[in-house]
Design a protein around this motif. Structure first.
Motif, PDB file in Angstrom:
ATOM      1  N   GLU A 279       0.895  -1.163   0.000  1.00  0.00           N
ATOM      2  CA  GLU A 279       0.000   0.000   0.000  1.00  0.00           C
ATOM      3  C   GLU A 279       0.925   1.202   0.000  1.00  0.00           C
ATOM      4  N   LYS A 280       1.201   1.744  -1.183  1.00  0.00           N
ATOM      5  CA  LYS A 280       2.188   2.817  -1.333  1.00  0.00           C
ATOM      6  C   LYS A 280       2.066   3.854  -0.205  1.00  0.00           C
ATOM      7  N   PRO A 281       3.174   4.182   0.482  1.00  0.00           N
ATOM      8  CA  PRO A 281       4.558   3.728   0.307  1.00  0.00           C
ATOM      9  C   PRO A 281       4.953   2.578   1.246  1.00  0.00           C
ATOM     10  N   TYR A 282       3.966   1.871   1.817  1.00  0.00           N
ATOM     11  CA  TYR A 282       4.291   0.824   2.795  1.00  0.00           C
ATOM     12  C   TYR A 282       4.290  -0.581   2.193  1.00  0.00           C
ATOM     13  N   ILE A 283       5.323  -1.352   2.557  1.00  0.00           N
ATOM     14  CA  ILE A 283       5.402  -2.765   2.169  1.00  0.00           C
ATOM     15  C   ILE A 283       5.372  -3.550   3.475  1.00  0.00           C
ATOM     16  N   THR A 284       4.429  -4.477   3.594  1.00  0.00           N
ATOM     17  CA  THR A 284       4.320  -5.277   4.823  1.00  0.00           C
ATOM     18  C   THR A 284       4.498  -6.754   4.488  1.00  0.00           C
ATOM     19  N   ILE A 285       5.448  -7.386   5.180  1.00  0.00           N
ATOM     20  CA  ILE A 285       5.706  -8.817   4.964  1.00  0.00           C
ATOM     21  C   ILE A 285       5.337  -9.563   6.244  1.00  0.00           C
ATOM     22  N   ASP A 286       4.500 -10.593   6.100  1.00  0.00           N
ATOM     23  CA  ASP A 286       4.110 -11.423   7.250  1.00  0.00           C
ATOM     24  C   ASP A 286       4.811 -12.771   7.177  1.00  0.00           C
ATOM     25  N   LEU A 287       5.539 -13.101   8.233  1.00  0.00           N
ATOM     26  CA  LEU A 287       6.166 -14.423   8.343  1.00  0.00           C
ATOM     27  C   LEU A 287       5.486 -15.146   9.499  1.00  0.00           C
ATOM     28  N   LYS A 288       4.948 -16.332   9.224  1.00  0.00           N
ATOM     29  CA  LYS A 288       4.254 -17.092  10.285  1.00  0.00           C
ATOM     30  C   LYS A 288       4.826 -18.502  10.365  1.00  0.00           C
ATOM     31  N   GLN A 289       5.151 -18.906  11.593  1.00  0.00           N
ATOM     32  CA  GLN A 289       5.757 -20.233  11.793  1.00  0.00           C
ATOM     33  C   GLN A 289       5.569 -20.628  13.260  1.00  0.00           C
ATOM     34  N   ASN A 290       4.542 -21.419  13.544  1.00  0.00           N
ATOM     35  CA  ASN A 290       4.333 -21.791  14.948  1.00  0.00           C
ATOM     36  C   ASN A 290       5.137 -23.037  15.304  1.00  0.00           C
ATOM     37  N   SER A 291       5.108 -23.390  16.585  1.00  0.00           N
ATOM     38  CA  SER A 291       5.952 -24.486  17.097  1.00  0.00           C
ATOM     39  C   SER A 291       5.714 -25.790  16.361  1.00  0.00           C
ATOM     40  N   SER A 292       4.456 -26.101  16.103  1.00  0.00           N
ATOM     41  CA  SER A 292       4.128 -27.404  15.513  1.00  0.00           C
ATOM     42  C   SER A 292       4.568 -27.502  14.053  1.00  0.00           C
ATOM     43  N   GLU A 293       4.654 -26.346  13.369  1.00  0.00           N
ATOM     44  CA  GLU A 293       5.016 -26.368  11.941  1.00  0.00           C
ATOM     45  C   GLU A 293       6.516 -26.491  11.705  1.00  0.00           C
ATOM     46  N   LYS A 294       7.312 -25.900  12.592  1.00  0.00           N
ATOM     47  CA  LYS A 294       8.754 -25.812  12.337  1.00  0.00           C
ATOM     48  C   LYS A 294       9.461 -27.145  12.560  1.00  0.00           C
ATOM     49  N   SER A 295      10.131 -27.639  11.523  1.00  0.00           N
ATOM     50  CA  SER A 295      10.915 -28.867  11.694  1.00  0.00           C
ATOM     51  C   SER A 295      12.362 -28.473  11.970  1.00  0.00           C
ATOM     52  N   SER A 296      13.168 -29.435  12.403  1.00  0.00           N
ATOM     53  CA  SER A 296      14.537 -29.119  12.838  1.00  0.00           C
ATOM     54  C   SER A 296      15.385 -28.526  11.712  1.00  0.00           C
ATOM     55  N   GLY A 297      15.082 -28.882  10.464  1.00  0.00           N
ATOM     56  CA  GLY A 297      15.886 -28.377   9.348  1.00  0.00           C
ATOM     57  C   GLY A 297      15.500 -26.982   8.886  1.00  0.00           C
ATOM     58  N   ASP A 298      14.351 -26.489   9.337  1.00  0.00           N
ATOM     59  CA  ASP A 298      13.867 -25.180   8.887  1.00  0.00           C
ATOM     60  C   ASP A 298      14.608 -24.037   9.577  1.00  0.00           C
ATOM     61  N   VAL A 299      14.904 -22.976   8.814  1.00  0.00           N
ATOM     62  CA  VAL A 299      15.452 -21.780   9.471  1.00  0.00           C
ATOM     63  C   VAL A 299      14.305 -21.118  10.240  1.00  0.00           C
ATOM     64  N   ASP A 300      14.657 -20.396  11.289  1.00  0.00           N
ATOM     65  CA  ASP A 300      13.645 -19.771  12.139  1.00  0.00           C
ATOM     66  C   ASP A 300      13.284 -18.395  11.591  1.00  0.00           C
ATOM     67  N   ILE A 301      12.003 -18.041  11.662  1.00  0.00           N
ATOM     68  CA  ILE A 301      11.568 -16.738  11.133  1.00  0.00           C
ATOM     69  C   ILE A 301      12.245 -15.574  11.872  1.00  0.00           C
ATOM     70  N   ALA A 302      12.594 -15.765  13.157  1.00  0.00           N
ATOM     71  CA  ALA A 302      13.254 -14.687  13.915  1.00  0.00           C
ATOM     72  C   ALA A 302      14.651 -14.415  13.342  1.00  0.00           C
ATOM     73  N   ASP A 303      15.342 -15.476  12.944  1.00  0.00           N
ATOM     74  CA  ASP A 303      16.677 -15.314  12.346  1.00  0.00           C
ATOM     75  C   ASP A 303      16.560 -14.657  10.968  1.00  0.00           C
ATOM     76  N   VAL A 304      15.563 -15.095  10.192  1.00  0.00           N
ATOM     77  CA  VAL A 304      15.328 -14.527   8.858  1.00  0.00           C
ATOM     78  C   VAL A 304      15.052 -13.028   8.971  1.00  0.00           C
ATOM     79  N   ALA A 305      14.164 -12.665   9.908  1.00  0.00           N
ATOM     80  CA  ALA A 305      13.791 -11.252  10.081  1.00  0.00           C
ATOM     81  C   ALA A 305      15.004 -10.412  10.471  1.00  0.00           C
TER      82      ALA A 305
END
Length: 285
Positions: free
Chosen positions: A161-187
């Motif tokens: 929504e000009k000029p704002y860009i909003t990115i939503d990252l969602k990853q709860n405990s049950s979804e994250k497997s050991s090989g997945d990078v964590d959304i907190a690290d990505v952010a």
């Protein structure tokens, strides 16, 4: 020796079975350079670097209210649930962001609460025409999956929504497997990239949409935990208190307007009596 492409704040790099492993500055924990380093170890390395005056200071301050602190990390690289600075302690979430008031050293943080949703809000510099929404979504989705190795299913939306860009990252405990990078690290990696203080080794992020470089004026990161934070009223920011006060004033003003309107119509007394009767009936019931 080898070069840690995904983390410049390391020492003692060596190749083991074709993988570059290095020691994270400040903690000495070995990190795999084929994936992202945890935010806790990165913050620790940054604090160590800033103490010795080696680090380039980022142009912007952190939007996180407490900014950078020297965290306590588990050997796995995750944040310890309880963080302290001298005799002052607080509880953090998996993104290392404070989620309680600050207390003395007796504070108990029973579990490390998961940050399941991270909202990254960026404001791009002034421009006449809006960006192409599809090109913008494609750029950010590809960058997050390729550069930060996050599975695309964790990118729940990219909104423009000009000029704002909003990115939503969602990853709860049950979804994250050991090989997945964590959304907190990505952010964290992403925020540092956007602010021109990349963690990557000689690999800056250029935000280019349809061959046009994009510059950002402001980036704010919001965290939503699986369990609501525990802040008392006294720790609310003046901005939030101002909003609450404005809401209360608006409600009071609304009541005053309602009273005057009813009085003008000559229905005020009747309305008041009727409402009082209803209240009595309600109390007796």
């Amino acid at each position: 020796a080898c070069i840690c492409e995904k983390n410049k704040r390391v020492t003692n790099c060596r190749l083991l079975n074709g993988v570059c492993w290095c020691d994270s500055v400040g903690s000495g924990v070995s990190v795999n350079c084929d994936t992202l380093t945890s935010k806790c170890l990165l913050m620790k390395a940054e604090m160590t670097g800033s103490k010795s005056g080696r680090r380039e200071k980022p142009k912007d301050a952190f939007e996180d209210t407490d900014g950078l602190y020297d965290p306590e990390c588990e050997n796995t690289g995750v944040f310890k649930a309880k963080q302290c600075n001298g005799t002052t302690c607080w509880c953090v979430n998996t993104a290392g962001v404070r989620r309680t008031d600050k207390h003395d050293a007796d504070l108990k943080c029973n579990q490390l609460v998961r940050t399941m949703w991270i909202i990254i809000e960026m404001k791009h510099a002034e421009r006449n025409a809006p960006l192409n929404t599809e090109s913008l979504k494609k750029f950010f989705k590809e960058t997050i999956t390729n550069r930060y190795m996050l599975d695309g299913r964790y990118i729940s939306s990219v909104l423009y929504e000009k000029p704002y860009i909003t990115i939503d990252l969602k990853q709860n405990s049950s979804e994250k497997s050991s090989g997945d990078v964590d959304i907190a690290d990505v952010a964290y990696y992403f925020e540092k990239d956007v602010k021109g203080d990349s963690i990557f080794h000689n690999n800056r992020l250029n935000v280019s949409i349809d061959n046009e470089m994009l510059h950002f004026e402001k980036t704010v990161v919001y965290y939503v935990d699986e369990i609501a934070p525990e802040f008392s009223m006294k720790s609310l920011t003046p901005g939030l208190i101002a909003v609450i006060v404005v809401v209360i004033i608006a409600i009071v003003a609304g009541i005053v307007v309602l009273v005057f309107t009813r009085r003008r119509k000559g229905k005020y007394v009747k309305a008041e009596v009727k409402e009082m009767n209803e209240m009595h009936r309600g109390l007796n019931a």
